[in-house]
Enzyme design. Sequence first.
Site, PDB file in Angstrom:
ATOM      1  N   HIS A  98      81.619  51.718  55.871  1.00 26.57           N
ATOM      2  CA  HIS A  98      81.018  53.222  55.904  1.00 26.57           C
ATOM      3  C   HIS A  98      79.769  53.727  55.326  1.00 26.57           C
ATOM      4  O   HIS A  98      79.046  52.139  54.070  1.00 26.57           O
ATOM      5  CB  HIS A  98      82.080  54.267  54.864  1.00 26.57           C
ATOM      6  CG  HIS A  98      82.937  54.084  55.635  1.00 26.57           C
ATOM      7  ND1 HIS A  98      83.333  55.765  56.081  1.00 26.57           N
ATOM      8  CD2 HIS A  98      84.223  54.082  55.899  1.00 26.57           C
ATOM      9  CE1 HIS A  98      84.726  55.470  56.733  1.00 26.57           C
ATOM     10  NE2 HIS A  98      84.628  54.771  56.288  1.00 26.57           N
ATOM     11  N   ARG A 169      83.405  21.787  52.800  1.00 28.34           N
ATOM     12  CA  ARG A 169      82.692  20.516  53.918  1.00 28.34           C
ATOM     13  C   ARG A 169      82.844  20.838  55.343  1.00 28.34           C
ATOM     14  O   ARG A 169      82.822  21.693  55.433  1.00 28.34           O
ATOM     15  CB  ARG A 169      83.920  19.270  53.386  1.00 28.34           C
ATOM     16  CG  ARG A 169      85.714  19.329  54.214  1.00 28.34           C
ATOM     17  CD  ARG A 169      86.717  18.444  53.857  1.00 28.34           C
ATOM     18  NE  ARG A 169      87.587  18.754  54.285  1.00 28.34           N
ATOM     19  CZ  ARG A 169      88.182  18.833  55.507  1.00 28.34           C
ATOM     20  NH1 ARG A 169      87.616  17.172  56.045  1.00 28.34           N
ATOM     21  NH2 ARG A 169      89.285  18.422  55.968  1.00 28.34           N
TER      22      ARG A 169
END
Length: 175
Positions: A98, A169
């Site tokens: 929105h 990682r």
Amino acid sequence: MTRTAALFFYYAFARHFPTQPVPGWRFGYWLRRHVVKKIFKRCGDDVLIKHAAYFGSGKNIEIGDRSQIGHGARIGHGAIIGNDVIMGPYIEIMTNAHAYDDPSRPINQQGKLPLKPVTIGNDVWLGTRVIVMPGVHIHDGAVIGACAVVTHDIPAYAIAVGIPAKVIRYRGDKS
């Protein structure tokens, strides 16, 4: 079966069939896959659509081979899902939102922002309850931890967790 009839059949019946390990799960997977092939822009081979998945009209959704849409998932229009993608339950892939920039008007009167498709690469794993925001690209081989909110692109083979999702990682790192 027309696309409209397939949508009606999916939401009235097919989405309610069970998911593994409840008896009848094989038929439920087969039925949902067969119906979704009539709804999505592209539906690859051996796709699994699990119980209670929601994708609106399915407009312009593409899903690759051997991928799955998790139990209770909500997939936005224009999402592109690669091959071999695994989704945990209750994933949200959002492709629109929105408008809210004008404080002088209620948000519910400002309309929607333009559609921003989401792209999910091949060999991606989305953990339980992941939310992917509009316009995000999750590259090949990435893993997104449970309950993460993905607000920006995730590089290939990255492992990302948290709110907002941050890379901690890469797959294959020994540390």
